[in-house]
Design an enzyme around this catalytic site. Structure first.
Site, PDB file in Angstrom:
ATOM      1  CB  SER A  89      65.692  12.593  44.190  1.00 32.42           C
ATOM      2  OG  SER A  89      67.012  12.477  44.435  1.00 32.42           O
ATOM      3  CE  LYS A  92      68.418  15.572  43.193  1.00 32.89           C
ATOM      4  NZ  LYS A  92      69.121  14.264  43.021  1.00 32.89           N
ATOM      5  CB  SER A 154      68.610  12.026  39.962  1.00 37.03           C
ATOM      6  OG  SER A 154      67.922  12.414  41.212  1.00 37.03           O
ATOM      7  CE  LYS A 256      65.098  13.634  39.809  1.00 34.33           C
ATOM      8  NZ  LYS A 256      65.512  12.232  40.144  1.00 34.33           N
TER       9      LYS A 256
END
Length: 422
Positions: A89, A92, A154, A256
Site C-alpha cells: 500500500s 498509494k 488505506s 503510510k
C-alpha cells in the site's frame, strides 16, 4: 563537437581549501585518463572538498530502509536503499501525489465526485475483505473524502474509484503514475495499479519512497496535515489510522503503511522533534511489531545523533564544467541555495563529493542553466544529491577558439577509439 561523456569531479580537499593549481594539472591529464577510462573525465576544480570514511554505528534488522532529512535532502542512514521491492500500500502515496497535482493544476476539485463502480466495490470494497472505506456500490464520493479514505483507512475502493475516474481503468492509471513518477525524479519505481495489489512489475525503492514523501511534504503543504489524522468515519463506520508511529509520542505526523505476503510489512513514517523533520522508510519487515519498533528506533537515532553542517554557502562556487566553443574554457557551478548535510554529532567523519555532468557543455551557456549534480557520499552510501547550474553566462568563442576545442575533442575521440581496439 566530439562525443559526450560523463564528467566526474572527485573532491579530496579539506573544507575551505582551494587547490586550483593542483586542479589544473589534473585537468591537463584528463584527456588521457578519459580515453583509458572509457569516457569518464575528471573535471576541473572545487572548494570545500571531502575525503572518505566508512559509515558505522546504527544497525537494523530491516532488509531495506532509509532515513532522510527532508530539509537538506540528506540521507542519515541507508540500507539497500536502491533495491527494487514490492511496495504494497505504499504505492498509494503515488496515487495521492497524482491526485494532489491534479488539484493543484485545477483539473480536479475537492468537491468533484467519482463513482464507486461494481469493480471498485468488489475488488476494493466490503466484499474484498481488504482495506476499504466501505463506500456503497454505485455511490458517488467527493474527492476530499476519497483522499481521507486512502490516507486513514488505506481504502482500496477509493483508489480504484480515482483510477477509473481519471484514466478509465487501473492499467491506464498505472501508466500515468509511472509517467508522473519520472517527472518528479523517481527514476526506478514503476507503478501498475492505484492501490498496490501484488504485481511483478510494481516495484519501488526505499530511497525513492523517501523522496516521494519529501516531495509531497514540500509541494502540497495544505494536504500534508491529512496524514496526521487519527480516524475517519464513512458510511457510519469509524476507522483508526493504521500508522503505528502516530501513537508513540515521538512527534509523528505521517504517512503510510502497507503489507502483503510478498512485500512484508512496510512503512513510510514522518516525525518532527525540535524543528527537525525526518522521514523513515521501512520495507520487508517480518511483522507489525518489527516495523513499528525499527521505525521508532531509527527516528530516535536520527533525532538524537545528528546535527546540520553547512557544506557550501548560498551562491558559493562549487566547481567548474568544461565548455565547448565558448569565450572561456570553463563555467563555474553553483547550487540553487545553501547546501547542508546532516552529520553525526561530535563526528569528524570526512566525505567524498563528486560533480557529475554531461560535457563538454556547448556554448553559449546561460546563467542559471542546469548543468549537472553534486553528489556527496558517506562511505559507499549516497548521502546527498543537489542540482548544479551555471553561475554566469558564457558566450560563443572566436572561430579560432572553437577550432581548438573541436580539434581537442577530435583527438580525444580518436585516441579513445584507438584504445578500444587494443
Amino acid at each position: 563537437m566530439g562525443p559526450k561523456a560523463w564528467r566526474l569531479l572527485r573532491v579530496r580537499q579539506s573544507f575551505g581549501v582551494r587547490l586550483r593549481g593542483r586542479a589544473v594539472s589534473v585537468a591537463m591529464l584528463a584527456t588521457f585518463a578519459a580515453a583509458l577510462a572509457g569516457g569518464v573525465y575528471f573535471a576541473r576544480a572545487a572548494p570545500n572538498a571531502m575525503a572518505t570514511k566508512k559509515e558505522e554505528g546504527f544497525q537494523t534488522s530491516i532488509p531495506a530502509a532509509v532515513l532522510l532529512d527532508p530539509d537538506s535532502d540528506s540521507i542519515l542512514f541507508e540500507k539497500n536503499g536502491d533495491q527494487l521491492v514490492a511496495p504494497a500500500s505504499l504505492a498509494k502515496l503515488m496515487t495521492l501525489e497524482y491526485v494532489f497535482n491534479e488539484i493543484k493544476e485545477g483539473r480536479v476539485k475537492l468537491d468533484d465526485t467519482f463513482m464507486i463502480s461494481e469493480n471498485a466495490w468488489r475488488k476494493g470494497g466490503a466484499p474484498s475483505h481488504g482495506s476499504t472505506m466501505f463506500a456503497a456500490i454505485h455511490s458517488r464520493v467527493r474527492v476530499d473524502d476519497l483522499i481521507h479514505g486512502i490516507i486513514v483507512d488505506s481504502a482500496n475502493d477509493a483508489c480504484i474509484a480515482i483510477a477509473e475516474g481519471l484514466a478509465g481503468n487501473e492499467t491506464a492509471f498505472g501508466a500515468l503514475l509511472t509517467e508522473r513518477a519520472r517527472e518528479i525524479g523517481l527514476e526506478k519505481s514503476t507503478f501498475t495499479n492505484a492501490e498496490g495489489y501484488p504485481d511483478p512489475n510494481l516495484r519501488v525503492t526505499a530511497r525513492e519512497m523517501a523522496e516521494l514523501a519529501r516531495h509531497i511534504m514540500h509541494t502540497y503543504p495544505d494536504f500534508f496535515p491529512y496524514f496526521a489524522e487519527r480516524e475517519f468515519t464513512w458510511n457510519n463506520i469509524r476507522q483508526q489510522n493504521r500508522n503505528p508511529l502516530l501513537g508513540m509520542g515521538i512527534g509523528a505526523d505521517g504517512m503510510k503503511t502497507g503489507e502483503t505476503v510478498e512485500a512484508g510489512f512496510n512503512l513510510v513514517g514522518t516525525a518532527t522533534q525540535d524543528n527537525l523533520h525526518l522521514i523513515v522508510v521501512i520495507t520487508g519487515a517480518k511483522s507489525e511489531k518489527e516495523r513499528a519498533d525499527e521505525g521508532k528506533k531509527m527516528l530516535d537515532w536520527g533525532f538524537h545523533g545528528f546535527e546540520a553542517r553547512v557544506l557550501f554557502a548560498e551562491g558559493q562556487n562549487i566547481g567548474e564544467a568544461k565548455v565547448f566553443g565558448g569565450d572561456t574554457s570553463y563555467v563555474h557551478l553553483i547550487a540553487p541555495g545553501l547546501i547542508k548535510l546532516m552529520m553525526p554529532r561530535n563526528s569528524n567523519d570526512r566525505l567524498l563529493a563528486r560533480i557529475i555532468y554531461t560535457g563538454p557543455v556547448p556554448a553559449p551557456v546561460t546563467k542559471g542553466q542546469p548543468i549537472g549534480k553534486l553528489r556527496v557520499f558517506r562511505g559507499e552510501n549516497l548521502a546527498l544529491e543537489a542540482p548544479l547550474a551555471a553561475a554566469e553566462d558564457v558566450g560563443k568563442g572566436t572561430m579560432s577558439q572553437r577550432a581548438v576545442d573541436g580539434a581537442t575533442e577530435l583527438m580525444i575521440g580518436l585516441f579513445k577509439a584507438g584504445v578500444n581496439k587494443l
